[in-house]
Each structure stands twice: as C-alpha cells, then as structure tokens.
Motif scaffolding. Structure first.
Motif, short mmCIF file in Angstrom:
data_model
loop_
_atom_site.label_atom_id
_atom_site.label_comp_id
_atom_site.label_asym_id
_atom_site.label_seq_id
_atom_site.Cartn_x
_atom_site.Cartn_y
_atom_site.Cartn_z
N LEU A 1 0.83 -1.21 0.00
CA LEU A 1 0.00 0.00 0.00
C LEU A 1 0.87 1.25 0.00
CD1 LEU A 1 -2.75 -0.91 2.61
CD2 LEU A 1 -3.17 -0.37 0.21
N SER A 2 1.86 1.25 0.84
CA SER A 2 2.73 2.42 0.94
C SER A 2 3.52 2.65 -0.34
CB SER A 2 3.70 2.24 2.12
OG SER A 2 4.57 3.34 2.22
N ALA A 3 4.08 1.58 -0.90
CA ALA A 3 4.89 1.72 -2.10
C ALA A 3 4.04 2.01 -3.33
CB ALA A 3 5.72 0.45 -2.32
N GLY A 4 2.92 1.32 -3.45
CA GLY A 4 2.10 1.47 -4.64
C GLY A 4 1.49 2.85 -4.80
N THR A 5 1.23 3.51 -3.69
CA THR A 5 0.60 4.83 -3.74
C THR A 5 1.61 5.97 -3.65
OG1 THR A 5 0.21 4.75 -1.34
CG2 THR A 5 -1.58 3.98 -2.79
N ASP A 6 2.88 5.62 -3.67
CA ASP A 6 3.95 6.63 -3.64
C ASP A 6 4.39 6.92 -5.08
OD1 ASP A 6 6.17 8.20 -3.35
OD2 ASP A 6 7.29 6.78 -2.10
N PRO A 7 4.06 8.08 -5.63
CA PRO A 7 4.40 8.36 -7.03
C PRO A 7 5.89 8.26 -7.33
CG PRO A 7 2.87 10.01 -6.17
CD PRO A 7 3.33 9.20 -5.00
N ALA A 8 6.73 8.41 -6.30
CA ALA A 8 8.17 8.35 -6.52
C ALA A 8 8.72 6.92 -6.53
CB ALA A 8 8.88 9.17 -5.44
#
Length: 612
Positions: free
Chosen positions: A79-86
C-alpha cells in the motif's frame, strides 16, 4: 473429506505464499508469469496485488489478525509503495475505463475489512496517499455493466475514512444496477441478456458488501430478499463432485463461483442449511485443487483445470484468475458460525433427479443424481448488447446447452458443431445463433428463436432425466443442410466413438457419454473430433445429427441430446407429427408431451407444451 475452516485457511495461505516470489520491490505489484494483458505489465502487476490482497483481507479479518508472519506487513508495504508516485513500482493512476478501476474496488473492500490491522496502522502520510490514489475514481467513466459497482464501493470506503467522494455517484451506481434486475433474483450484467456468473460474484456481491459497509438497512433487506431467491436456484448449478456449470465469461475465476453461497450465509439471506453451504463450497474448491488448480507452483493460471489460453478474454492477464479470492468470503464468518460447525448436508444434485425452470434468464436446468451431472439448457442468455451483427457468437453464451462435465469448443481449432442447430448453405456457410429471442420457459420446457438472413430457427426443448429433446422448426431455402450438435466430450485421450443412421456417441474411459439420437427429419448422424479446442481435455468429440437436404420452406426436426455417466446409450423416444406443426412425444417412462410449434413471428407469443 470435509473442507473444514482450517483447510480453507490452509489453501488461502498456500495461494498467498506462492505469489510472494513474484512481488516487486516493496510488494507494490505481483508480476506473475505469463502473457501480459492488453493493459500492460504495470496494470497487471497492480492486479496481482489487488486480487491477492482481497484474499489476504478475508484471511486477516477472519482470523482477527492472527495470520502467518509477515502477511500483514507485506500488504501494508505494498500500500505504501504502490501509492507513492516516486516509487519505481507505483500504481498507475485511475483513468476513464481503465483496468485499474476494477482493482481499486478489491483494494477498497480489502481495506474496509482489515481496517484495524492495516489502514488504521499506516502513518498519516501513508493513509493520505492511499486516499489520494483511490480518490482518483471520483468522476471517472466506467463501462455500463458491473463496473458501476466498483465506483460505489471505492467511494463508500472513501466516505468512511473522510476522503473525497461524491454521494450522487454512489447513489447513481446503485440505481443503475436496479435497471438490470430481471426478477426472481437474477440480474443481467448491463443492458441486454447478459446472464452468467457475474450475477452472483458481482451484481449480488458488491451491492450486499456495500450495504455491509454503509449500514443501509433498507437496501440490505432488499438485496437479501433477492439473494435468497437467487440462491434457491443457484444451489443447483454444481455437480456432485463440485464442478460448476461451464457457461459465461471469466470462467478462469473458477471457485469464485461459490462467493454468493458464502454471501448468503454472511448476510443471513441464505435459504440453504448451513451444512449444505459448506458442502457445496468445499467440494467446488476441492474439485479444482484435485485437477491442477492451483498448479504445481501454487499458482492459478489462465485456464479451467490446466492452462487453456482460449478461455481468457482480452482483458485477462496473469493475475486475473485471482478473482477466485472471492471464494474465501466465508472466512469472514467466525469459527463458531453454524456454516462451519453444522454437519454437512447433501447438495440437491445428490438427493434426486431435479428439473428447474428459470424464466428470467430463459434457462432450464436438469440434473441426475446417479452420475451427479448438471445440465443447463439456454433459451435466453446471449450477450446481445455486446455482440456485433457481423461478428461470431460467443460460444460461452449462445450454445443451446452447457453442463458441469463438458465445455463448448472454442478457439481457432473449434469445429463449431457442439450444441448448435446450424442451417448450412450449399457453399458451406453455417447459420449463426445470435440475438436469441426468448419465447417461453415453463415446467421442463423452454423455447427460443434466432434469425440469420433467410434462415429462421425456432427451437423448443423438453428435458427428461439426462435427456434434452429438441424440436427445431427450420425455415430456409431448399438444398440447405441441417445439423444439430450435442455436447463436446473432452478427455486427455481420444474418446471412443460410435456413428450410425440414428445414433452417434462419444464415450470417455470413465464412462461419461455424450450422444445424439435422430428422432425425426434427419438422414443420419456423425461425430466430429478436435484437438486443443476444449477446456476439459486435449481431445474432444461432438456427436451430431444431420439432414442432407432441407426441402425448402418450413420443416420440423427432432433430436435427443444426452449426457450421462451411468447408462450405455440414451433412451428411445417416439415422435408423432400432427398437422405438420404439432409434435407429440412419448418419453421413455411412458409420459406423453405435446408441443405445438406453429409460426412464432416474435417473442411476444409463447409456444405451448402440455402433457396427456
């Protein structure tokens, strides 16, 4: 062996562990092996996350967070990685008509069910990113079918966490689904006659889960009443060995077919005894597990048992089969629920021969307890809304019959003979069954018509045990041939074949036999074979009856189509034609049925069937 709750949990853990090696950095995507879908590998990777997250969510919520080490952490990280545009594996934005909209709904449902163990434990920044990504759904366009409910559940989750949402879009989606309700528990998947498993695993599932999220008791009661009527019929769709009727699109979702059974128990809407729900659902899961799904890697591939690419749609990617996660909805029920503790009870197919009429989709269903086979006679569903007038019919919708033990011939190698009444022009072009006109559905009887150029075919079906007696009223130019195909029997080795003047059959080593008996109007029978055209086995065979020369104008043809795992060959049926339009059948047990065909110019006039 009974499928206990512990066995369901073990299968969930097995499926979740098997996909872990295919996770990208940060667990944002699961890029499973196989050909990419039309949406591309990034969207496919999101699909791998979302659909397995739904499985993980049922496992986590059902166990109150007491799950194998690392499971919650993996999906929180994703969740954290997938929603991080960077992040290098960030999820693609939600755009109009995109596959990402489908996957957002699984993520929203999973977040709702696991909120105490996942969403609420994310940092404030991470929660804001998740909300921002999901909020991309607001205002986006979707296809006018079950997809409208993806918006409803996503925006409902946003509403419960204080995120951006549009109440009118939620209400609009719910009202749109109302327009597709056909009565008696049945929904069409969008406008038209699109009846298939989406009725259960989407158009019942999402509204009921939305009501669970929102607490809307009035709609909960509405949906529960419809689900109850649906399940009264739907419990008959499964063979004694757990095989579901093989009809409709997205069949690679396999055991997702049991989701509405669990939904009935979850919402208190089920008419089934709790032990019957567990028995049917468990046998379906075991049916596939014993036949190669999941495979030796623990993965669900695009296929039915083994991999079978023709079963896939253009939107299908390597992770698409994980909509099967919906089969684990029952884990949300606590261990002490009667559905887990009650003694198992037999499914209807195990108790006695059954026949069931479903006027809403235009279907007849007939089962036999001796062999546990279920047969579905189709006089209604054809996906007419999405058909092109010039395109080929979809074999998963437009065939005359489907069963739990056979599948339609599909792909480039399919002869196109099975379960179709074809009128063949002198040049070899066969008529196509498209835009089916439902005409009647009554006790053990249904009828429909189709038109293809100068050819019009009116078909009436009478079911009796393992047999379907078909009466075809064919209007066509002189010199055309007429061919009526039976069930495509498939196996790992070539079936044994038999052809004759009035009977053709194919038999597997286990005794399952498909046969066609020519009763009136035909000049002979035959069997056509194929390789790699059937999801049930590499070698397949279809018995058929044929007439070499239609006399021109209108004529009647009568055949008996049969599938059995116990008898050697089908029974005899006597046929008497009166006044050129009335067919009097004397069935094997002595019962007489009269079918008055007549000329039926439109679907507003019904055919009549009566007994004497």
């Amino acid at each position: 062996m009974s499928m206990t709750r512990e066995r369901w949990e073990a299968m969930a853990d097995h499926l979740l562990a098997a996909v872990q090696p295919y996770a990208t950095e940060g667990f944002a995507q699961y890029r499973l092996p196989g050909k990419a879908s039309r949406s591309g590998p990034v969207s496919d990777g999101l699909e791998g996350y979302a659909r397995t997250f739904l499985l993980a969510a049922f496992r986590i919520a059902g166990a109150r967070g007491d799950v194998p080490a690392g499971l919650i952490e993996r999906y929180a990280s994703g969740l954290s990685a997938g929603t991080d545009p960077a992040h290098p594996y960030a999820w693609p934005a939600l755009t109009d008509m995109s596959q990402q909209l489908v996957e957002a709904a699984s993520i929203a449902l999973a977040l709702h069910e696991t909120r105490p163990w996942l969403f609420d434990r994310l940092s404030e920044v991470e929660r804001e990113r998740v909300v921002r990504w999901l909020a991309g759904f607001v205002g986006k366009r979707t296809p006018d079918n079950n997809w409208v409910m993806f918006r409803v559940v996503v925006e409902q989750f946003l509403a419960e966490v204080g995120g951006p949402h549009e109440p009118s879009e939620i209400a609009g989606g719910l009202e749109r689904v109302e327009e597709w309700y056909a009565g008696d528990g049945w929904y069409s998947d969008g406008k038209g006659k699109n009846f298939d498993y989406y009725c259960g695993w989407a158009l019942h599932l999402y509204p009921s889960l939305w009501a669970r999220m929102s607490g809307d008791t009035a709609r909960q009661e509405l949906y529960a009443g419809r689900l109850r009527r649906f399940l009264e019929q739907y419990q008959h769709f499964f063979a004694a060995d757990g095989g579901p009727v093989h009809q409709g699109r997205s069949l690679t979702y396999r055991f997702a077919t049991v989701a509405p059974l669990w939904l009935g128990a979850l919402t208190g809407a089920s008419p089934l005894p709790p032990g019957r729900t567990r028995r049917i659902a468990g046998r379906v899961l075991s049916h596939f597990a014993e036949r190669g799904a999941p495979d030796e890697r623990g993965l669900l591939n695009l296929g039915w048992y083994d991999a079978f690419p023709p079963i896939a749609q253009s939107y299908s990617g390597p992770a698409s089969p994980y909509w099967a996660s919906k089969a684990f909805l029952g884990l949300l029920l606590p261990p002490g629920h009667p559905v887990w503790t009650a003694q198992e009870e037999p499914a209807p197919v195990e108790l006695a021969d059954q026949s069931l009429t479903m006027p809403a989709p235009g279907w007849l269903l007939h089962t036999t307890s001796a062999d546990g086979v279920v047969r579905l006679v189709n006089h209604g569903s054809d996906r007419d809304r999405v058909q092109s007038p010039d395109g080929d019919p979809d074999p998963y919708y437009t065939k005359l019959s489907y069963t739990t033990h056979t599948g339609p011939e599909v792909g480039e190698r399919a002869p196109g003979v099975d379960n179709h009444l074809a009128v063949i022009a002198p040049g070899g072009t066969a008529s196509l069954r498209r835009f089916i006109e439902p005409l009647a559905a009554a006790d053990r009887f249904a009828a429909s018509a189709y038109q293809d150029g100068p050819v019009r075919v009116v078909t009436a079906s009478v079911v009796d045990g393992a047999a379907e007696i078909r009466i075809h009223r064919v209007t066509a130019p002189a010199g055309h041939q007429v061919r009526d195909g039976g069930h495509a029997l498939a196996a790992t080795t070539a079936p044994d074949l038999r052809e004759g003047d009035s009977l053709a059959l194919a038999r597997r080593p286990d005794g399952l036999t498909s046969a066609v008996r020519a009763l009136h109007g035909y000049s002979g029978t035959g069997v056509v074979t194929a390789v790699d055209a059937n999801a049930f086995g590499r070698h397949s065979a279809v018995p058929y009856a044929f007439a070499t020369a239609h006399p021109g104008g209108t004529a009647l043809y009568v055949s008996l189509v049969w599938l059995s795992g116990t008898a050697v060959e089908p029974p005899g049926v006597s046929v008497r034609i009166e006044d050129g339009e009335t067919v009097v059948l004397t069935l094997d047990g002595g019962e007489t049925v009269t079918v008055r065909m007549g000329d039926v110019p439109s679907a507003t006039r019904s055919l009549l069937a009566g007994g004497a």
